[in-house]
Structure formats: structure tokens, C-alpha cells
Design a protein around this motif. Structure first.
Motif, PDB file in Angstrom:
ATOM      1  N   ILE A  99      11.765   4.240  -9.368  1.00 41.74           N
ATOM      2  CA  ILE A  99      11.808   2.788  -8.443  1.00 41.74           C
ATOM      3  C   ILE A  99      12.420   1.466  -9.177  1.00 41.74           C
ATOM      4  O   ILE A  99      12.961   1.568  -9.971  1.00 41.74           O
ATOM      5  CB  ILE A  99      10.246   1.426  -9.309  1.00 41.74           C
ATOM      6  CG1 ILE A  99       8.795   2.101  -9.277  1.00 41.74           C
ATOM      7  CG2 ILE A  99      10.943   0.597  -7.843  1.00 41.74           C
ATOM      8  CD1 ILE A  99       7.448   1.805  -9.656  1.00 41.74           C
TER       9      ILE A  99
ATOM     10  N   GLU B 107      14.950  -2.836   5.344  1.00 45.38           N
ATOM     11  CA  GLU B 107      13.929  -1.983   4.344  1.00 45.38           C
ATOM     12  C   GLU B 107      14.229  -2.680   2.978  1.00 45.38           C
ATOM     13  O   GLU B 107      13.938  -3.344   2.341  1.00 45.38           O
ATOM     14  CB  GLU B 107      13.418  -0.999   4.320  1.00 45.38           C
ATOM     15  CG  GLU B 107      12.528  -0.946   5.698  1.00 45.38           C
ATOM     16  CD  GLU B 107      11.943  -1.078   6.100  1.00 45.38           C
ATOM     17  OE1 GLU B 107      11.156  -2.131   6.760  1.00 45.38           O
ATOM     18  OE2 GLU B 107      10.836  -1.395   5.370  1.00 45.38           O
TER      19      GLU B 107
ATOM     20  N   GLU C 158       8.808  -4.091  -8.803  1.00 41.70           N
ATOM     21  CA  GLU C 158       7.998  -5.879  -9.138  1.00 41.70           C
ATOM     22  C   GLU C 158       7.588  -6.044 -10.241  1.00 41.70           C
ATOM     23  O   GLU C 158       7.331  -6.710 -11.208  1.00 41.70           O
ATOM     24  CB  GLU C 158       6.521  -5.347  -8.226  1.00 41.70           C
ATOM     25  CG  GLU C 158       7.496  -5.800  -6.721  1.00 41.70           C
ATOM     26  CD  GLU C 158       6.130  -5.961  -5.268  1.00 41.70           C
ATOM     27  OE1 GLU C 158       5.741  -5.204  -4.651  1.00 41.70           O
ATOM     28  OE2 GLU C 158       5.119  -6.734  -5.741  1.00 41.70           O
TER      29      GLU C 158
ATOM     30  N   GLY D 295      13.850  -3.442  -6.384  1.00 45.56           N
ATOM     31  CA  GLY D 295      12.986  -3.368  -6.244  1.00 45.56           C
ATOM     32  C   GLY D 295      11.453  -3.177  -6.963  1.00 45.56           C
ATOM     33  O   GLY D 295      10.259  -2.511  -6.269  1.00 45.56           O
TER      34      GLY D 295
ATOM     35  N   ALA E 231      14.489   2.115  -0.067  1.00 43.67           N
ATOM     36  CA  ALA E 231      15.349   1.914   1.724  1.00 43.67           C
ATOM     37  C   ALA E 231      15.627   2.977   2.790  1.00 43.67           C
ATOM     38  O   ALA E 231      16.641   3.226   2.430  1.00 43.67           O
ATOM     39  CB  ALA E 231      15.281   0.829   1.178  1.00 43.67           C
TER      40      ALA E 231
ATOM     41  N   GLU F  85      12.629  -5.047   0.363  1.00 42.20           N
ATOM     42  CA  GLU F  85      11.563  -4.637  -0.577  1.00 42.20           C
ATOM     43  C   GLU F  85      12.373  -5.483  -1.589  1.00 42.20           C
ATOM     44  O   GLU F  85      11.702  -5.720  -3.159  1.00 42.20           O
ATOM     45  CB  GLU F  85      12.313  -3.173  -1.160  1.00 42.20           C
ATOM     46  CG  GLU F  85      12.132  -2.152  -0.378  1.00 42.20           C
ATOM     47  CD  GLU F  85      10.818  -1.792  -1.084  1.00 42.20           C
ATOM     48  OE1 GLU F  85       9.432  -0.887  -0.246  1.00 42.20           O
ATOM     49  OE2 GLU F  85       9.617  -2.216  -1.913  1.00 42.20           O
TER      50      GLU F  85
ATOM     51  N   GLN G 246      10.450  -8.867  -1.317  1.00 46.31           N
ATOM     52  CA  GLN G 246       9.367  -8.682  -1.876  1.00 46.31           C
ATOM     53  C   GLN G 246       9.239  -8.543  -3.734  1.00 46.31           C
ATOM     54  O   GLN G 246       7.824  -9.224  -4.428  1.00 46.31           O
ATOM     55  CB  GLN G 246       8.514  -7.143  -1.942  1.00 46.31           C
ATOM     56  CG  GLN G 246       7.200  -6.550  -1.717  1.00 46.31           C
ATOM     57  CD  GLN G 246       6.333  -7.960  -0.565  1.00 46.31           C
ATOM     58  OE1 GLN G 246       6.710  -8.791   0.047  1.00 46.31           O
ATOM     59  NE2 GLN G 246       5.170  -7.936  -1.165  1.00 46.31           N
TER      60      GLN G 246
END
Ligand code: GLC
Length: 737
Positions: A242, A286, A248, A246, A281, A290, A293
Motif C-alpha cells: 500500500i 482514482e 490509511e 494512499g 489507482a 485514494e 481518502q
């Protein structure tokens, strides 16, 4: 200043949060996305940039350093846009603006937070004087791989040292008051894990356990957050699949929820749209989704927020509260910087850049960053009454630009004093000095200059070689699979060594180099990293003993690339190396027997010890650590314990020693490192003087993330050492009950 601005001043509104809400309620979506957009400077104000600023579409600019241009940009923002919100102006002021300090890895070798804070303060003042109000530093990535070019920018392999020194940089850049004219916002980067790029290849993927992430990589970032760092920057890299931009877990769970961080996060250059290349993405829209987000507040350089946010809102993929949160985080820093009240820069209000005081500070930082790695027969310091003919040889002896090192955007080469210049100044009247470059560059494989170098060496009694890496060989996107001295430097050294002269090597480089072969060619070896503007006077003072070296390595030096990664704070494994016991490849019996294959020995031809260990550095004197004592044999959770020792200067010159404290948590709910740095002190001692050094630990200082990722201190036995490097052997133990 346009007095009809919509946001009420500090006098009218009692706090920043209300001013933020005041403003947000008036902002259009375009203006909100504008605050979330950082554009690169363009050496002037082309029409499209002017127009974007007028339309409120630009919240920040980077890489513009012309004060008149910056003042005009701010004027357009304040007087020609609807809401008059000033821009935050970013620049990579990594280890200096125009007065260059040693590269961060070199500064880390000083183990001196005070001098690092002072250097950051000077750098901030010089940068602020042209209109910059934000730096993309400190870089607090932990790195254990000197093949990685960006190890030059970091503060070493240890989370405790990087935490203390990174915090010092934050305090230096930001001061006690972010709105002070000399203060600029700092930026903890690259969040997170970038230093673990696979095989030291920049931008490569990172595979890291959450245990390693939380116990090793994140502590320096947390320390910067605790020090009030105004911003964070997301890393380029993919972490466990990840990408940070992007991610989290990093940006929301850890930074916002666990750390309650209130500053803002900027992406690294294009790292939002690079989510497409990561395969994370599908397209720009997108990628924007991301990143928003995940909670990346501001997009650097790329335009995916500008191009897609409205559509993402219309589709309900993101909501306006997410946008408002990003804008709040950005406006908070702008208000705290005082940009609304003090938008414009008058350089005349600031001290002269590169003044004598700044240069003296840069020299002191360079002195304290140099590490003496070898000094056979006390070849150093040079004595003016003994040395009659001195040969200065090498491509790094007289090159001001190269000694400034990587991430030197604005450094003034003309201010640099090189070792050759400084040695002439210091000793030119007493000693007959000859100089030959020997090699055109550190990468040169042309032997044409060898004969001249050998000739002046033959005529001399002492030879000082200046070698290493040019600045371009380290830093971003500049990694090396072979980290020997580049070019034909070893070849030149070997020829010089055959002359049997007293030979000293000073290495200037942006990383640890593999010097196992090199070290045998010289009597003394000093590591100066890239020492910055005043590297010359600093090295000259050290070579002639005006001051004794005190630097200590912030990173392990491997014997050869095959040992990488090699670092002191490793875990033990189920078959630990016992006192370095391993069977060298030359000694493996032809017909392996049980013992040779058993768990009593290892077949590892490089051995397990680095050439020079973390924390190591020699002086011109000698130190003796003795009489370690505890304030108590055992403590309970929540208690303090004091560990003391006597430190004696057993040599003949006054010097500073960096005394270090290491612990080992012998048994844990997860395996723990065989040693962990938990304290250090710079101790000045006159010859024969003894001082008692005391370290005070709280049980919280021994906490770590356990197998459930809870931050705990566990009862049990702790070994503790005090000494001059990570192999310290003055030891005792205590218990937490
Ligand atoms: C670069 C670097 C980052 C720097 C930024 C702005 O690519 O990764 O450290 O601050 O872009 O120059």
C-alpha cells in the motif's frame, strides 16, 4: 495590506480555530481545492500562474527563491484573489540555505542536538529572509543500507538518536514561536518506511513488519510530532503493498487517531499520480480519491486534486467534510505562521546571510561531525614543528562545490573554504606544502595525474589525501551497488602507500563506504561526510590538533556490500553468533563434519562485525570507563533508575567524549534487539580528569510495541552498558519487577 479582507484578525478573534471556521464558511469549492494544491515555481510569474493565484487555485508554491517574485506572488494572492489567503512557500532547506552545514548524516555524527538546532535556526533565518516560510526537513527516515543515496539526508540507523536529533532540527527551524519572522514551518519526511527501500534502490517497494515499523521506523516521526512539527510529507514508496500516499494505516490510524496530529500532510512530488504507476489507482481520478481518502491534505506538483475533486464530490466518492478537514489543517499552519499578518518579506530586516557568526557555527558543526576512524602511531594530529614537507593530494582537497554535498540548491560555492585553502592558511608559513589533484574527479579512471601526485609525495614526509564521493553520487535517485571509493582512488592510494610515507586519508562522502581495503593503505583515516561551507577550516583545525575529534558514527560501516543490511540494534535469532564465532570460508573442511555444520559455527565469509560499529569514533586522547553502578537493583513500573560510571581522560589532550548508554531487554513478548541506545552525553575532560556520568531512565523509556501492538514495558531483566560505542563492555543488570 488589503484591509477589507474577509478573515478577522487575531485581535478580533480569540483563536486560530475560529479564524479557520470563519474563513472556511466563505470559501467556494474551487478555493478549498486551491488551498490543497502546491505548484512548482517557474522563475517568475507566467500568466497562467498569475491567473490561478487570482482565482484562488493555489495554496502553496515551492522552488521559488526570488524575494521580489515571492512578494509579488503574495500580493496577487492577498490583493487580487477573492479571499486574500497568502501562500505558504516551500523549499528544501535540508542542511542549510546559503550557508551550508554538513549533510544531515554528518550532523548526526556530532551527536549534538544543540549544534544541530543552532544550524537549523540559522538555515531558517537565511531562508525566511528571502520569503521562504516552509522547509521540507528534517528527513527522519531510518536507514541501514548505505547503497541508498538518501542515507546522506537521514540521521542514521538508530531510532533514539534520530528522534533526539530530528526534534532538535524541528525546534531550530520553527523556534519557540512559528509566527516569529525567523521561523519557518518544518516537515517530517518521508512518512514512512522509505529508508527500507529494497536493496537500497531508491523508490523501491518496502516490505516491513508492523513490529519493525512501530518499534524502529516510526519513533523519530512521533518525536517530531511531539516537538510540534508543522507538517509531514508522505513517502514515495509502496509499504507492504500500500503506497504511503494512499496508506490509511499511516495517515489516519497512526498519525491522526493515535498521535492526534493537527498539522498538515503534503504528498511528495507527484506521489499522488504515481499511485497509477504503482498499480494502486487506475487513473488520475482514482489517485486523487485514494490520496484524499488516506488524508493527504496537499498535493505537491501534480494536479489530480484540481482536476478531479469536484467530480469525486458529485459522485459522492468523497464528502465535503473530508475537503474541509484538509483545508483546516493547511489554514491552521498558515495562521500559526502569521502569514495573514506578516505576508511580505523585507530582506533588510534580517541578519546578513553568510555572516561571520553563521560561518563559525557551520565550522563548529563540521568539526563535531568529523569521525576519526583510524590513527595508527598517533599520526594525527600533525605537528607544525615536525612536518616539514606536506603533500596534499586528491580530487576532494580543493572543491568547494563538492564539499557542500547533496540537496544544496542555494548554497554559495564562493563562500566555501576548502581543506587545501585552509591548510595553506594555517600552516603555509611553517610547512612546505605541495598539492596535486591526482584524479580529475572521484569517479575518474584516468591515471594521467598519478605521476605528479607520486612525485610530490616522494618529496614530502607526510601525505594527506582527500578522497571520497562527489556530491552527485549520493542523494535522491543516486544509489550505488558498489560502495568502495569510486574511480581509481584506491589505485592511487595503493601507489602512494608504497612510498612508505606517513599517510592520512580524509574521506568526504554522502554515505558509509566500504573501506576494508582502503584503510590498510593509510596510517590515519578521518571521515568528514560532506562537511559544508566551512569544511576546510574544520578539517584543518582537526588535522593540526587545534581541537580533538569527537564525532561518533550514526550508522554502521560494512566491510563489504555483502554484509548489508548491517546494524547494531538487530535481534538475536535462534542461533546467534557467539563472540563473532564463524568459520571463514577458507577454513571450511573439505568433508563437512557434524561440528562444522552444527550450530556452533557459521559459514559466513564476511563475518558479522562491521568494519566500524555504530557509535564508534576515536579521539586524540584515550578514555577509560569504569565503576558502573546502579541506584537500585530493581524497580517497579513507573519508577526511575540511575546508571552511573566514571569516565577518565587517560591521555594528554583535552577532548570531548560522547558517552553512550545501551540496554538489552533480555526476554520480551516479542524478540528484542541485542542492544538499544537509550542515552548519550557529550563529556568534556582535561587530561587526567575523571567525571561521573549519570544516566536516568524511567520504565517508560523501555517501552515497545508488543505482539498485540500495545505499547508496553514488560517486567524482567535488563542488561545495561556504558561506553564509547555500541560494543561497550562496561556492563551491569537490573530488574523491572
Ligand atoms: C523530492 C523529494 C523530497 C523533496 C521534494 C521537493 O522528490 O523526495 O524529499 O522535499 O521532492 O523537492
Amino acid at each position: 495590506m488589503n484591509q477589507n479582507l474577509p478573515y478577522r484578525t487575531l485581535l478580533e478573534v480569540d483563536n486560530v480555530e475560529n479564524r479557520i471556521e470563519d474563513l472556511i464558511q466563505q470559501m467556494t469549492l474551487t478555493e478549498k481545492i486551491g488551498q490543497m494544491s502546491q505548484f512548482s515555481g517557474r522563475n517568475g510569474i507566467p500568466h497562467d500562474l498569475r491567473e490561478s493565484i487570482q482565482q484562488g487555485k493555489v495554496g502553496s508554491i515551492l522552488n521559488e527563491v526570488n524575494t521580489d517574485v515571492l512578494n509579488e506572488i503574495q500580493r496577487i494572492a492577498v490583493e487580487e484573489s477573492r479571499l486574500g489567503i497568502p501562500l505558504i512557500v516551500g523549499r528544501d532547506v535540508i542542511h542549510g540555505f546559503q550557508t551550508m552545514f554538513p549533510i544531515p548524516l554528518g550532523q548526526a555524527a556530532s551527536w549534538n542536538p544543540e549544534i544541530i538546532e543552532e544550524g537549523a535556526r540559522i538555515s531558517a533565518t537565511e531562508a525566511a529572509s528571502v520569503g521562504i516560510n516552509w522547509t521540507f526537513a528534517p528527513m527522519v527516515d531510518i536507514s541501514r543500507d548505505p547503497r541508498w543515496g538518501r542515507i546522506a539526508e537521514c540521521l542514521g540507523e538508530d531510532p533514539y538518536l534520530a528522534s533526539i536529533l530530528g526534534s532538535a532540527m524541528v525546534k531550530g527551524f520553527q523556534g519557540d514561536d512559528l509566527s516569529h519572522p525567523n521561523s519557518i514551518a518544518a516537515c517530517a519526511k518521508h512518512f514512512a518506511g522509505y529508508g527500507y527501500s529494497e536493496a537500497g534502490r531508491d523508490y523501491a517497494y518496502v516490505n516491513i513488519s508492523e513490529n519493525e515499523l512501530r518499534n524502529i521506523v516510526l519513533p523519530p516521526f512521533k518525536a517530531c510530532a511531539d516537538a510540534g512539527v508543522a507538517t509531514f510529507m508522505s513517502a514515495f514508496c509502496d509499504i507492504n503493498g500500500i503506497p504511503a500516499t494512499g496508506n490509511e494505516l499511516l495517515m489516519k490510524q497512526i498519525l491522526r487517531k493515535e498521535w492526534d496530529y493537527k498539522g498538515f500532510v503534503v504528498s511528495d512530488w507527484d506521489s499522488v499520480i504515481e499511485l497509477i504507476k504503482h498499480g494502486f489507482a487506475e487513473n488520475s481520478k482514482e489517485a486523487a480519491f485514494e490520496a484524499i481518502q488516506a488524508g493527504i491534505d496537499m498535493e505537491m506538483a501534480s494536479r489530480s486534486y484540481q482536476e478531479n475533486s469536484e467530480k469525486l464530490l458529485e459522485e459522492g466518492r468523497i464528502n465535503i467534510e473530508q475537503i474541509n478537514t484538509c483545508v483546516r489543517n493547511i489554514l491552521r499552519i498558515k495562521f500559526e505562521l502569521g502569514l495573514f499578518e506578516n505576508t511580505y518579506t523585507n530582506t533588510a530586516y534580517f541578519p546578513e546571510k553568510g555572516n561571520a557568526s553563521y560561518l563559525q557555527s557551520a565550522k563548529q558543526a563540521a568539526i563535531e561531525s568529523c569521525v576519526l576512524l583510524k590513527n595508527d602511531y598517533n599520526t594525527l594530529p600533525l605537528k607544525k614543528d615536525k612536518v616539514q614537507n606536506l603533500a596534499i593530494i586528491g580530487p576532494m582537497a580543493d572543491d568547494g562545490y563538492e564539499q557542500m554535498g547533496t540537496w544544496t540548491f542555494d548554497g554559495k560555492e564562493e563562500w566555501c573554504k576548502t581543506p587545501l585553502q585552509s591548510i595553506y592558511e594555517m600552516a603555509g608559513n611553517d610547512i612546505n606544502i605541495r598539492y596535486a589533484r591526482g584524479l580529475e574527479t572521484t569517479r575518474s579512471k584516468n591515471r594521467d595525474g598519478f605521476e605528479e601526485a607520486l612525485s610530490i609525495a616522494r618529496e614530502s614526509d607526510t601525505v594527506v589525501m582527500f578522497m571520497g564521493e562527489e556530491a552527485i553520487l549520493s542523494g535522491e535517485a543516486h544509489c550505488r551497488a558498489d560502495i568502495d571509493l569510486p574511480g581509481f582512488q584506491n589505485e592511487l592510494l595503493e601507489e602512494i602507500s608504497k612510498l612508505g610515507k606517513s599517510t592520512i586519508l580524509v574521506v568526504m562522502a554522502g554515505r558509509p563506504l566500504t573501506l576494508d581495503k582502503t584503510q590498510h593503505y593509510v596510517n590515519s583515516l578521518m571521515y568528514a561526510w560532506h562537511p559544508g561551507t566551512m569544511g576546510g577550516p574544520a578539517i584543518a583545525d582537526l588535522l593540526f590538533g587545534e581541537v580533538a575529534p569527537s564525532g561518533k558514527l550514526p550508522v554502521s560501516f560494512p566491510k563489504m556490500v555483502g554484509q548489508i543490511p548491517i546494524y547494531y540494534n538487530h535481534r538475536n535469532s535462534g542461533r546467534p553468533v557467539i563472540n563473532g564465532s564463524f568459520m571463514h570460508i577458507d577454513n571450511i573442511p573439505k568433508r563437512p563434519t557434524q561440528t562444522s555444520l552444527g550450530n556452533t559455527s557459521f559459514h559466513f565469509d564476511a563475518g558479522f562485525d562491521p568494519l566500524y560499529p555504530f557509535g564508534f569514533g576515536l579521539s586524540y586522547t584515550s578514555f577509560y570507563y569504569h565503576s558502573i553502578e546502579l541506584s537500585t537493583e530493581s524497580i517497579s513500573l513507573g519508577d526511575f533508575i540511575e546508571i552511573s560510571a566514571e569516565l577518565t581522560n587517560t591521555g594528554s589532550v583535552e577532548a570531548v567524549e560522547v558517552a553512550q548508554l545501551y540496554i538489552r531487554d533480555l526476554v520480551g513478548s516479542v524478540t528484542r534487539p541485542v542492544r538499544e541506545l537509550k542515552g548519550f552525553q557529550r563529556v568534556h575532560l582535561y587530561p587526567g580528569e575523571t567525571k561521573t556520568i549519570i544516566f536516568r531512565l524511567h520504565t517508560d523509556d523501555l517501552s515497545f510495541f508488543d505482539r498485540k501492538m500495545k505499547y508496553v514495558t514488560e517486567p524482567g531483566q535488563f542488561d545495561v552498558w556504558i561506553g564509547g560505542d555500541s560494543r561497550a563492555n562496561l556492563k551491569t543488570s537490573f530488574y523491572i519487577i
